[in-house]
Design a protein around this motif. Structure first.
Motif, PDB file in Angstrom:
ATOM      1  N   GLN A   1       0.813  -1.219   0.000  1.00 56.64           N
ATOM      2  CA  GLN A   1       0.000   0.000   0.000  1.00 56.64           C
ATOM      3  C   GLN A   1       0.848   1.271   0.000  1.00 56.64           C
ATOM      4  O   GLN A   1       0.441   2.299  -0.560  1.00 56.64           O
TER       5      GLN A   1
ATOM      6  N   VAL B   1      -7.614   2.213   2.823  1.00 52.93           N
ATOM      7  CA  VAL B   1      -6.958   0.903   2.805  1.00 52.93           C
ATOM      8  C   VAL B   1      -7.779  -0.122   3.570  1.00 52.93           C
ATOM      9  O   VAL B   1      -7.995  -1.249   3.103  1.00 52.93           O
TER      10      VAL B   1
ATOM     11  N   TYR C   1      -4.824   5.821   7.536  1.00 52.25           N
ATOM     12  CA  TYR C   1      -4.551   4.403   7.815  1.00 52.25           C
ATOM     13  C   TYR C   1      -3.880   4.231   9.167  1.00 52.25           C
ATOM     14  O   TYR C   1      -4.233   3.322   9.934  1.00 52.25           O
TER      15      TYR C   1
END
Length: 305
Positions: free
Chosen positions: A101, A250, A222
Motif C-alpha cells: 500500500q 486501505v 490508515y
C-alpha cells in the motif's frame, strides 16, 4: 475670458474607415470528430502521462521505478516458490496490494497532481471547455485514466504471481480463482484511490502541495484507524474494530475483500467484518467513488466558467 476648446480630429474619409486584411487563414473542411473523440484523446493522453510516456525522461523515472518496485517482490516470491517446489504462494493475491500500500499511495500522490494540477496552474481548463468537450467529459477522462493507471500498477504483479504459480505447477483452479478475486480487489482499490487522489489534488494548483496532501490523507488515515483498532482490540471491544475500519481507504478495501472475496484480514485478531458489515463496506466504498466524481465535476464546473 478665453475658453479653451478641445482639439478635434478630422473624420476619416468613408473609404478609409474599413479595411480587409488577408492574413492567410484557411477554413477547415475535414470531419468534425465531436465529444467522444475528444474524450478518448484526453483519456489516452492522461493515461500515457501517468507513466511519463510522451514526456521527458525525468517524468518517466518515478512512475516506472514504482512499477518495478511493485513487480519485483512478486517475481522474487515466484522464484522462491519454483525453487522450493512450494505448494502455495507466500502471499495471497488479495493481500498483495494491502502489503504494498505504501508504494501505491506514493504513486497516487505523485500522479494525481500531475494529472490535474498543471491544468489549474496554467489556466488551460477553460480552453478544454471551449471545444465540444464538457465538464463531465473532462472529469470522466481524468478519473478513468488515473484509475486505469492504478489498475495496471496493481494488477501487473498479480499477473506475475499467477504466471509463476502456473509455472510452479500449483493447482490451476485455486490459482485462477485467487487471481480473479485479486483483480476485483485491485479494481475497487484503483477506483477509490484515483477518486480521492484527484479530489485532493484538484483543490490546489500547486503540485507540491497536492503531493503532500494526498500522502497525508492516505497515510495518516490508515495509521489513525490501525491505532484505534489496536486499542479497541486491547480493550476487548472487538465489535468496534470493523466499524472503525470504515474511516480509511486501505481498511475499506481490506474489509470488502475479507468479507466477500475470501481474503484474510489485516485487522487485529485477523477477523474481518461479517457479511452484513461487509455490505456496509461496499456501500461506503461505492459511495465514496461516486462522491469524489461529483466533487470533481462541481470543482471543474466552477473553474471552467
Amino acid at each position: 475670458m478665453a475658453v479653451e476648446q478641445p482639439l478635434r480630429t478630422p473624420a476619416p474619409a468613408s473609404g478609409e474607415q474599413t479595411r480587409i486584411h488577408n492574413i492567410g487563414y484557411r477554413t477547415y473542411d475535414g470531419p468534425r470528430l465531436g465529444r467522444a473523440y475528444a474524450r478518448r484523446s484526453l483519456y489516452s493522453q492522461s493515461l500515457r502521462g501517468a507513466y511519463g510516456l510522451g514526456r521527458s525522461v525525468k517524468s518517466k523515472v518515478l512512475p516506472m521505478l514504482l512499477f518495478v518496485v511493485m513487480c519485483v517482490p512478486a517475481a522474487i516470491m515466484v522464484a522462491v516458490a519454483v525453487a522450493t517446489k512450494a505448494k502455495d504462494l507466500p502471499v495471497d493475491y488479495t493481500r498483495y496490494a494491502i502489503v504494498m500500500q505504501a508504494v501505491i499511495s506514493l504513486y497516487v500522490a505523485s500522479q494525481a497532481p500531475q494529472s490535474v494540477s498543471r491544468d489549474l496552474r496554467f489556466k488551460t481548463v477553460p480552453l478544454y471547455f471551449s471545444r465540444p468537450i464538457e465538464t463531465a467529459d473532462y472529469v470522466l477522462a481524468k478519473f478513468a485514466a488515473l484509475a486505469s493507471a492504478l489498475f495496471v500498477l496493481t494488477a501487473a504483479p498479480l499477473l506475475v504471481l499467477y504466471v509463476g504459480a502456473l509455472l510452479a505447477k500449483l493447482d490451476f483452479t485455486d490459482q485462477t480463482k485467487g487471481f480473479a478475486q485479486g483483480l476485483v480487489s485491485v479494481a475497487l482499490l484503483s477506483l477509490l484511490f484515483a477518486g480521492l487522489g484527484l479530489v485532493i489534488a484538484a483543490v490546489t494548483p500547486r503540485r507540491g502541495f497536492g503531493i503532500a496532501a494526498v500522502i497525508a490523507v492516505l497515510t495518516i488515515s490508515y495509521g489513525a484507524v490501525s491505532t484505534l483498532q489496536a486499542i479497541a482490540d486491547a480493550q476487548g471491544s472487538s465489535g468496534a474494530i470493523a466499524w472503525i475500519g470504515l474511516f480509511s481507504p486501505v481498511t475499506l478495501i481490506d474489509g470488502v475483500q475479507s468479507a466477500f472475496l475470501g481474503a484474510s484480514s489485516a485487522f487485529p485478531g485477523g477477523v474481518g467484518p461479517s457479511n452484513g458489515e461487509g455490505a456496509v463496506y461496499v456501500l461506503v466504498t461505492l459511495g465514496l467513488v461516486a462522491a469524489t466524481y461529483g466533487l470533481l465535476t462541481r470543482r471543474y464546473r466552477k473553474v471552467g466558467l
